[in-house]
Enzyme design. Structure first.
Site, PDB file in Angstrom:
ATOM      1  CD  GLU A  70      -1.625   4.041   3.549  1.00 17.05           C
ATOM      2  OE1 GLU A  70      -1.448   3.806   2.285  1.00 17.05           O
ATOM      3  OE2 GLU A  70      -3.367   4.363   3.360  1.00 17.05           O
TER       4      GLU A  70
ATOM      5  CB  CYS B 226      -6.600   3.322   2.429  1.00 14.36           C
ATOM      6  SG  CYS B 226      -5.094   2.966   0.972  1.00 14.36           S
TER       7      CYS B 226
END
Lengths: 496, 496
Positions: free
Chosen positions: B230, B267
């Protein structure tokens, strides 16, 4: 044709596919299923002319092609059923909890299509894994437009099938960009297709070198994409002692038939037989040799395959410690196969990676292990395979925990007392396996789970009911199985 | 420490993990679930000392860490529940039909663990996405041993949590190779870990550069392996006209809070706000600017993150057409953040890829589009994202079919009238998205579906019942939902 022209052909097809994706990717499951069924009907309408064209191009016997066509139609229709039934969408709903601190939002998820898919069909299945084969059927079921790169070895067959697909798309009234057929030869056009930014996934069935090249192109892209390449497998068959002892002749006969089936041109051809040295294995080897000797050479798919078969086989036969057990006794022509079996000790096999590689065609190498410990070493050293087979009695199995585990570690399909050739089209099938048998061990290319290769999850948070896809909306109008608050159910969402 | 020592550390851990895999990968689901629950209990037993150590290392406030620990324990326990419940195994059975020509074999399939997994935790979630975080919990649930590469920015925290995991493994009486904690610094050891042949998958949460490097290592291997990285997301928020008109002030306030939450170190931080120029957007911009100006600088995770934030932010601010809207009015220290918002025209944004990249921290860029056509262009040009948000009324949505489709094409989670920060841990969550937000859009790193990242299908053909895993055996002793002959059921297989 110049490079510029290649690029133009690919570019036009890819842009049309992207344009088509905007509508096709959002059609109801029933509409996609209707397309698959119409394609099947259009292929049926081509009648025996399709079989004759294909037989002339591939040297495959008509009876085989008739069966393969039936398989292809079954695939299209069974993937249509699976598409419509919708379990593959993995619909999941977690309802809101406004009383929680912090409040829990409403969250729902399902699989959505990736986008246009490039399909590189195989030469050995001119129907079932080519133009309207498993990759095309599963990509269309997922909601992805498809661009097929025609295989040069059955170009006319591919054109006929492509025509049937185009007719089906038109008959359904869908965007023509849903399907394109690229016929120009050369590797450069394949590369251009894989590299095109509108292409979002690739299906490939073929050689290790071809699959690795396509996978490398996909990873060079600014946006790398998934490649599902089925590449190479020697499909080891482990002959356990008691089973071997009980009837070595029957085992040898069964395996000889599997080795030579369709001139050995199956990705699941048993290219490696592994047993423990002794009188039973000797009997097995003799019977196998006799059966191979008596096999009549048959024409392979094309001259290149036949040349390649002989070259790779001869490389193996020239390796240290390898002895030829038998070759077909009738001399073959240039295009014909030449069934061959050879043997090598377990020790030599373990030391020589060359002996672990696929020889595509009717060849198998019998590995004679000194004992069961060496057989376990062989199983542990094995690279990834589509299939692995254990010929074993219940008693054999009882004493083979470590061996069974080692075998299962390296394969996608574990067969007991059967042959690896023959890949059933059903949901439970896994046709895939660890590298280098495929590029992605997590997905199958046979059975309706193949649809999932061309989809990704999309999650909806706090989304009004009428913005949700039908599959996720409160009323469950499609009657899907959905996991609602961790429980599988077909019930609608109750509000209260 | 020399390279040789690094290699030795990795090698020992990887071989121990492989050895452990032989038993751990075959333990019943209930045993794996027990391990996850014991890990949760052991972490709880570390008490507030864990929070204090972590706060000192990361500058994160204790209340946040308390919540994050609760989330981590919830993850471990809810993945334990999901592991045991077994839907993720995707058990499928097609029974034999001996009457068919040719006979149909019995075929069954389920997911099996890939093997040892390397986990590279994130700095911004020292509990939830680090040592005993989502990757570790889902890999252990899948049946995979885990080797964690400790994050240098919370090394002591990581050591404490690793100790808790080791205690849990011992308390369960399992093989100690199930878990290892690698603490040596330097990139070389990370590379050695990814390249080790016993490692079969990688979980990573961090920067685009880091994720791409690890992915490249994995693809250089003789046997390439899946990497779930990720990496990078700007999480665009689309402000639709009617919604913006209705209350620009409230929207700005809501988004300012999301932008500055946790010093922007999420994120899913909304790094891009996209609206159509006009008085309402002007009001929105002013309110947003005021809120950012009034935000007090807070310490970031470490000096490197703070330096990196300023450098990347300043690069964006220096681009042509970018104007600073506001910066926090209190001067920040070196380690503190400095919340900032800037603005640019849609035309300039479309021409400048630099403006599309992530600035990790409390920064957001407001893109002023000339009209809805330009907003659609912006959505179409957007790279892959973890999330995308639409602030919209029902009326807005009715007129935005193409925009909605374009937005859904580039994201993993589509949020309506909410903020992207806050990632619910539930089965319906998808925390993932098209490249470059992650390396593999098909898998989530949050929610129990994360378990599936570390598993692959294994198919059993013609396998005696007692050789089958419990999940596939006739009696269905685990009471799983299984798809039997295409129908979902919890029933055992009837013979007759």
């Amino acid at each position: 044709m110049s490079l510029q022209d290649h690029t133009t052909t690919v570019h036009q097809a890819a842009e049309a596919a992207w344009d088509a994706f905007a509508t096709y990717g959002r059609l109801p499951l029933s509409a996609r299923a209707a397309l698959l069924r119409t394609i099947a009907a259009q292929i049926e309408d081509l009648g025996d002319a399709l079989l004759h064209t294909c037989a002339a191009e591939t040297n495959l016997p008509e009876v085989r092609l008739r069966n393969e066509r039936a398989r292809t139609l079954f695939q299209l229709r069974s993937y249509a059923d699976a598409c419509e039934q919708g379990d593959w969408l993995e619909a999941r709903i977690d309802t809101a909890d406004t009383g929680r601190t912090p409040p829990k939002p409403d969250i729902r998820k399902l699989l959505v299509p990736l986008g246009p898919v490039a399909v590189f069909g195989s030469s050995n299945f001119p129907f079932a894994y080519s133009t309207a084969g498993g990759d095309t059927a599963s990509a269309l079921a997922a909601g992805c437009p498809v661009i097929v790169r025609a295989h040069f070895a059955h170009a006319q067959t591919s054109a006929m099938v492509a025509g049937a697909i185009e007719k089906a798309v038109a008959a359904c009234g869908f965007h023509p960009g849903i399907f394109a057929h690229i016929t120009e030869p050369g590797n450069e056009i394949g590369r251009a297709l894989v590299m095109h930014p509108r292409i979002k996934a690739v299906g490939f069935t073929g050689s290790l070198a071809g699959g690795k090249a396509i996978w490398a192109y996909a990873n060079e892209r600014r946006e790398p994409i998934p490649v599902f390449a089925e590449m190479s497998s020697v499909n080891p068959v482990y002959l356990l002692p008691q089973k071997l002892q009980s009837d070595p002749t029957a085992l040898a006969t069964q395996l000889a038939a599997s080795i030579t089936l369709g001139a050995g041109q199956f990705c699941t051809n048993p290219g490696l037989l592994i047993g423990i040295d002794g009188p039973a294995l000797q009997t097995f080897a003799e019977t196998l040799g006799q059966a191979i000797q008596q096999t009549l050479p048959v024409a392979m798919l094309h001259g290149g395959i036949a040349d390649n078969y002989r070259a790779k086989r001869d490389l193996v036969l020239a390796e240290q410690g390898v002895e030829t057990l038998a070759t077909a006794s009738v001399t073959a022509t240039d295009i014909q196969d030449m069934p061959t079996v050879a043997t090598v000790s377990g020790a030599a096999f373990l030391q020589n990676p060359q002996l672990h590689t696929e020889v595509f065609g009717p060849f198998s190498l019998l590995v004679r292990c000194a004992n069961s410990a060496e057989m376990l070493q062989v199983a542990t050293a094995m690279e990834g395979q589509l299939t692995a087979t254990m010929m074993a009695t219940e008693e054999d199995i009882k004493h083979s925990g470590a061996l069974t585990a080692a075998i299962q570690n390296h394969c996608g399909r574990f067969i007991v007392n059967g042959v690896p050739t023959g890949v059933e089209v059903c949901l439970s099938m896994h046709h895939g396996g660890p590298w280098p048998s495929t590029t992605d061990s997590r997905f199958t290319s046979v059975g309706a789970d193949a649809i999932k290769r061309f989809a990704r999850p999309l999650c909806f948070q706090n989304c009004p009911d009428r913005l949700l896809p039908d599959a996720l909306s409160d009323g469950n109008p499609l009657g899907l199985w959905r996991t609602v608050n961790n429980v599988l159910t077909q019930d609608p969402i109750a509000h209260g």
